[in-house]
Design an enzyme around this catalytic site. Structure first.
Site, PDB file in Angstrom:
ATOM      1  N   CYS A  86     -10.385 -36.283   4.731  1.00 30.18           N
ATOM      2  CA  CYS A  86      -9.264 -36.278   5.664  1.00 30.18           C
ATOM      3  C   CYS A  86      -7.997 -35.758   4.979  1.00 30.18           C
ATOM      4  O   CYS A  86      -7.941 -34.599   4.614  1.00 30.18           O
ATOM      5  CB  CYS A  86      -9.089 -37.670   6.273  1.00 30.18           C
ATOM      6  SG  CYS A  86      -8.110 -37.656   7.780  1.00 30.18           S
ATOM      7  N   HIS A 203     -14.677 -39.359   8.154  1.00 32.69           N
ATOM      8  CA  HIS A 203     -14.572 -40.434   7.157  1.00 32.69           C
ATOM      9  C   HIS A 203     -15.944 -41.084   6.919  1.00 32.69           C
ATOM     10  O   HIS A 203     -16.275 -42.082   7.574  1.00 32.69           O
ATOM     11  CB  HIS A 203     -13.627 -41.524   7.666  1.00 32.69           C
ATOM     12  CG  HIS A 203     -12.185 -41.139   7.675  1.00 32.69           C
ATOM     13  ND1 HIS A 203     -11.347 -41.365   6.596  1.00 32.69           N
ATOM     14  CD2 HIS A 203     -11.423 -40.557   8.621  1.00 32.69           C
ATOM     15  CE1 HIS A 203     -10.131 -40.933   6.888  1.00 32.69           C
ATOM     16  NE2 HIS A 203     -10.148 -40.438   8.112  1.00 32.69           N
ATOM     17  N   GLU A 205     -16.722 -43.073   4.719  1.00 37.55           N
ATOM     18  CA  GLU A 205     -16.536 -44.467   4.277  1.00 37.55           C
ATOM     19  C   GLU A 205     -16.382 -45.422   5.460  1.00 37.55           C
ATOM     20  O   GLU A 205     -16.405 -46.641   5.281  1.00 37.55           O
ATOM     21  CB  GLU A 205     -15.333 -44.567   3.323  1.00 37.55           C
ATOM     22  CG  GLU A 205     -13.943 -44.539   3.969  1.00 37.55           C
ATOM     23  CD  GLU A 205     -13.424 -43.141   4.280  1.00 37.55           C
ATOM     24  OE1 GLU A 205     -14.227 -42.190   4.259  1.00 37.55           O
ATOM     25  OE2 GLU A 205     -12.210 -43.006   4.554  1.00 37.55           O
TER      26      GLU A 205
END
Lengths: 229, 741
Positions: A86, A203, A205
């Site tokens: 990002c 993302h 994560e």
């Protein structure tokens, strides 16, 4: 695998990335403050999402000039793996570790939702855990994710197999409908020439445990651990 | 005392500051000499409705505010409740209505900034944001611009700071044409033994200013928030503050770092009325005096006067009292985060507020009267007349096909999907979000590093409140409690945001009083105390008041976040059950408004004992793993609730249990009801337990397919419902619904 997470004053996904890396490796990564000029010996440097220095200028533009990024560029040249998620992707393009730029989303609005991606390259340390052409769902949350590069650069990226992820529609096709931010050729993530640096807008994560609503980010971190341990 | 370069204070000047004749006379008596211009400014903001709660105080006191979980109730920057294992949740909701109407982006953004500061001031890391928004008629020429600006402002601030926005609600009604409502809520997590309060202590202790520099922005914001708008509202744009979320992020991190030490005695953010209210309230609560050297306040502009410095509402600033000798340690932290840090004064034993600049004294007044002698009004009020019952014939289904009625309802402004709004908010930063908008009846966020989760909701049904404020107040509380329960959470406590018109009109004051009575009754019955809140009055333009809107922010706790249930059907072949009784109440329903074009009748009755019994049953069923999906029945009634579960799952249901149902049964808004979906083999156990608890339980049918069908109205395509539901707001914002000029 030893990892470091860069922390700018406006980073806000540094903890999330750190948690995902710790889940995958069993050891917490080193958190490195933006004013540092030295990095500990690591196998992976991760530049997290957020708003680096507020990003009132072009996203990532000021961060690319920070003391720590000069060191990151040096390490990247030595082959240390570098990941930008990002805002981290924006920083890596501004620091010229990756070609192109991330412009304002074509819809001009911030967009936060899970998106369909197709894994295009499975021959990097970041993506080996996926199958070629695999369709995955990973959340995005950004205002400036509209990937742009000139046609020659795009052709080169495609020709060298450096497009890592592409936005796809509900049928798994990289159509305009599936392109959430107007990115050139639906590009969501790219690799550098030596496939040691990856930048992506989604993302991973945020998709590593069932409570996230999906675990399609797990192979991403597993790939890194298997390659770098 | 008459400092140079300040205008002389006259009765006229006091009136311009919003003080009534009586208030001015009281101020003269308290000061005991001719007040200075700076002193007048300070009195005017401290005694403004916004800061003093002078019209609402006597009624707010009637709300229940205590309970076994309550660590800190109203009166501090935010409320604090115990969530076990040494942790506390800190939360509050606050309005930024007037600024958001004038300058929607900055008004909404600084609303978020302000509520975040209220929470981290108390030592809590913000973990979730919510909002409750009310706009004017969709076809009003300003609505699109306001929606677009407010949503961008909320997103622009929250996304940058890195706090997920996990839910909220948005209504449209012509009564908000001239006064939109922007209510923002923040929830934070702190160690229960490390809560920071605002009462100053320690004579001689340093008073420290941190954060952004002070500019001329926002002067008299609190006063603006305490008066009606007129047509020239936009001329007030200079009183709207400008937000800087990056600085806020730095301020959060710096404060968290300093709070990990024991250097802080007291801390408060500079919100409405800026340095004035923070210094006066901190010293007042500690029973001390405070002396400030205003030359030392970090200033963004040159030539600022004491009056301007004290009344500025520049954002991202905090005031702290440090322990003596800890200044250097604290300074180092703030310098690391590149924030201003200045010791601007000290605490004294005088009980007075003394302000000096350029060697001159600009203010020397007693603090206690400023706070304690502030005017309190028992405004005259009239009860709201009861609405006549509707004619029973309305319960019959009209000639239009049910499929069309349902499609019209799910595409109406209040029920249409708000995806266009919430996809502009980062709902997942922090990687602890379990459910965000559209996924469950409440936002659900895991407490980082634990298995616990918090459920958060904002609720109010203004059309009920205007018809019957007492019932509407109770319903807002009950719906919040029900939405938390529907995820499996135990409701813990409430923050309220009371948005009303001009309290000097007995009719409006009656709405306020009624809503408080209803809320108090519901909060007592449901063990759901109010721990923080905010009052926004004078929401009127050209004499037109908003609908009474007591927005309720509810907080609940799940011991195991993995056990929270969503609202979408989870699998085909699940049994669909209705818990709670259906009488077919259509008064003030969306069916009545959207299909029959009438806004009348009484709102649905709220039986709090039934509400509690039904909710306690549902929560137990969820806790025991019997429930796959749960959704409360509210706006639009039973068929709309079923449609929402189907649309979220993109899966239909066969609903023989609805065969023969009339309009009242399909669309009535009777309270205390939940639709649940469960594996077929759990249905008998659920029915048995419902029977034991005395809760009506009826089988509606089975999930599966692509349509709502099997109840005598053909097959209502879920895809078509979805298109109608998802299409309305994007079309409005794209200008495809032509505004009526």
């Amino acid at each position: 695998m030893k990892a470091a997470v860069i922390v700018f004053p406006g980073s806000n996904c540094d903890r999330d990335l750190s948690v995902a890396l710790e889940r995958a490796t069993g050891t917490p990564p080193k958190m490195v403050w933006h004013r540092e000029t030295e990095l500990p010996p690591v196998d992976l440097i991760a530049v997290p999402g957020g708003f680096s220095y507020g990003d009132y200028l072009r996203s990532g533009a000021m961060a690319a000039q920070s003391p720590v990024m000069r060191t990151v560029v040096e390490h990247a040249a030595k082959g240390v793996r570098v990941l930008g998620v990002c805002n981290g992707f924006q920083v890596l393009t501004e620091a010229r570790l990756l070609p192109g730029a991330l412009m304002r989303n074509a819809g001009l609005k911030f967009v936060s939702r899970p998106v369909g991606l197709r894994v295009e390259n499975v021959e990097s340390d970041f993506t080996r855990g996926y199958e070629a052409g695999q369709r995955i769902h990973i959340p995005v949350a950004h205002h400036d994710g509209n990937y742009f590069a000139d046609e020659a650069t795009l052709d080169r990226l495609e020709g060298e197999g450096r497009v890592a992820f592409r936005y796809v529609d509900e049928d798994g096709e990289p159509t305009a409908d599936g392109n959430i931010n107007g990115s050139a050729r639906n590009i969501a993530g790219i690799l550098n020439e030596s496939r040691t640096v990856l930048g992506l807008m989604p993302h991973p994560e945020r998709a590593v445990e069932p409570l996230h609503g999906g675990t399609d980010g797990q192979p991403f971190f597993r790939s890194l651990v298997e390659a770098l341990s | 005392m008459s400092p140079r370069n300040e205008p002389a204070v006259t009765a006229e000047l006091a009136a311009e500051h919003g003080l009534s004749d009586e208030e001015y006379a009281l101020m003269l008596r308290l000061v005991g000499r001719a007040p200075t211009f700076t002193e007048l400014g300070i009195f005017s903001v401290m005694w403004s409705e916004h800061c003093s709660y002078k019209s609402s105080k006597v009624w707010l006191k009637t709300l229940p505010t205590t309970g076994p979980r309550v660590i800190c109730g109203p009166g501090e920057n935010a409320g604090v409740v115990d969530i076990g294992d040494g942790l506390a949740a800190v939360f509050k909701m606050e309005s930024h209505n007037h600024p958001s109407f004038i300058e929607p982006y900055q008004g909404a953004a600084t609303g978020v900034g302000g509520i975040l500061r209220d929470v981290f001031t108390m030592g809590a890391r913000p973990v979730a944001n919510m909002n409750a928004l009310r706009f004017g008629a969709p076809d009003h020429p300003k609505t699109k611009h306001l929606v677009s600006g407010v949503v961008a402002g909320i997103g622009g601030y929250g996304n940058c700071v890195g706090v997920p926005t996990v839910g909220g609600e948005t209504n449209f009604h012509p009564a908000y044409n001239g006064n939109i409502l922007v209510n923002a809520m923040t929830v934070g997590i702190a160690r229960a033994d490390r809560i920071f309060y605002s009462a100053a202590a320690g004579i001689g202790n340093p008073v420290v200013y941190v954060g952004s520099k002070t500019g001329r922005d926002g002067i008299h914001g609190a006063t603006m928030a305490s008066a009606e708008f007129s047509e020239d509202a936009e001329e007030k744009r200079p009183t709207v503050q400008v937000g800087d979320p990056f600085t806020e992020k730095l301020l959060i991190e710096a404060c968290m770092e300093l709070m990990a030490t024991d250097a802080i005695v007291a801390i408060q953010d500079m919100g409405a009325a800026g340095l004035t209210s923070s210094s006066v309230e901190m010293a007042g609560k500690g029973g001390l005096g405070i002396e400030l050297e205003l030359d030392r306040v970090p200033q963004r502009e040159t030539g600022m006067t004491p009056y301007e410095i004290m009344l500025s509402e520049s954002q991202e600033r905090m005031l702290m009292i440090l322990k003596p000798g800890r200044e250097a340690e604290a300074r180092a932290i703030f310098e690391k985060w590149e924030l201003d840090f200045a010791v601007i004064g000290r605490l004294t034993d005088s009980g007075r507020l003394v302000l000096k600049m350029h060697g001159e004294t600009y203010c020397d007044i007693e603090i206690a009267p400023l706070v304690e002698a502030s005017p309190v009004y028992e405004r005259p009020w009239e009860p709201t007349p009861a609405r006549a019952e509707l004619e029973p014939a309305l319960g019959a289904l009209p000639a239009r096909p049910v499929a069309e009625l349902l499609k019209t309802l799910v595409a109406c402004p209040d029920l249409a999907s708000k995806r266009w709004i919430w996809e502009q908010y980062d709902g997942q930063v922090g990687a602890d979000t379990i459910y965000r908008s559209g996924q469950a009846d409440a936002g659900v966020v895991r407490v980082h590093g634990t298995n616990k989760a918090l459920a958060i909701t904002t609720d109010c049904t203004p059309r009920y409140c205007v018809a019957d404020p007492v019932r509407g107040g109770a319903q807002a509380v009950a719906e919040a409690w029900r939405n938390l329960t529907a995820t499996g959470a135990l409701p813990l406590a409430v923050t309220d945001n009371m948005n009303f018109g001009n309290p000097q009109k007995p009719r409006i004051m009656g709405q306020f009083v009624g809503a408080i009575q209803g809320m108090a009754e519901a909060c007592r019955a449901l063990d759901f105390p109010v721990v923080s809140g905010n009052v926004s009055l004078y929401n009127e333009t050209e004499g037109q008041a908003i609908l009474p809107t007591p927005a309720i922010g509810g907080l609940g706790l799940l011991d195991d976040g993995a056990g929270a249930v969503p609202l979408a059907f989870q699998a085909a072949g699940h049994a669909v059950l209705l818990l709670g009784a259906t009488d077919g109440h259509l008064g003030q329903s969306l069916y009545l408004r959207e299909i029959l074009g009438r806004e009348d009748g009484p709102p649905p009755p709220v039986d709090l004992a039934v509400e509690r019994r039904n909710g306690d049953l549902v929560r137990g069923l969820i806790r025991d793993g019997l429930v796959a999906a749960c959704h409360d029945v509210s706006d639009g009634g039973l068929l709309v609730a079923l449609a929402e579960m189907a649309m979220a799952a993109r899966m239909g249901a066969e609903l023989p249990g609805l065969a023969g149902a009339d309009a009242g049964q399909l669309f009535g808004e009777d309270q205390g009801r939940y639709v649940i979906a469960c594996p077929a083999d759990a249905a008998a156990e659920i029915a048995r337990r419902a029977g034991e608890a005395g809760v009506p339980c009826s089988s509606l049918g089975t999930t599966g397919g692509t349509a709502l069908t099997g109840f005598g109205h053909g097959a209502i395509s879920v895809d078509e419902l979805r298109r109608a539901n998802e299409g309305w707001l994007p079309a409005l914002m794209a200008g495809e619904l032509a505004p009526v000029v």
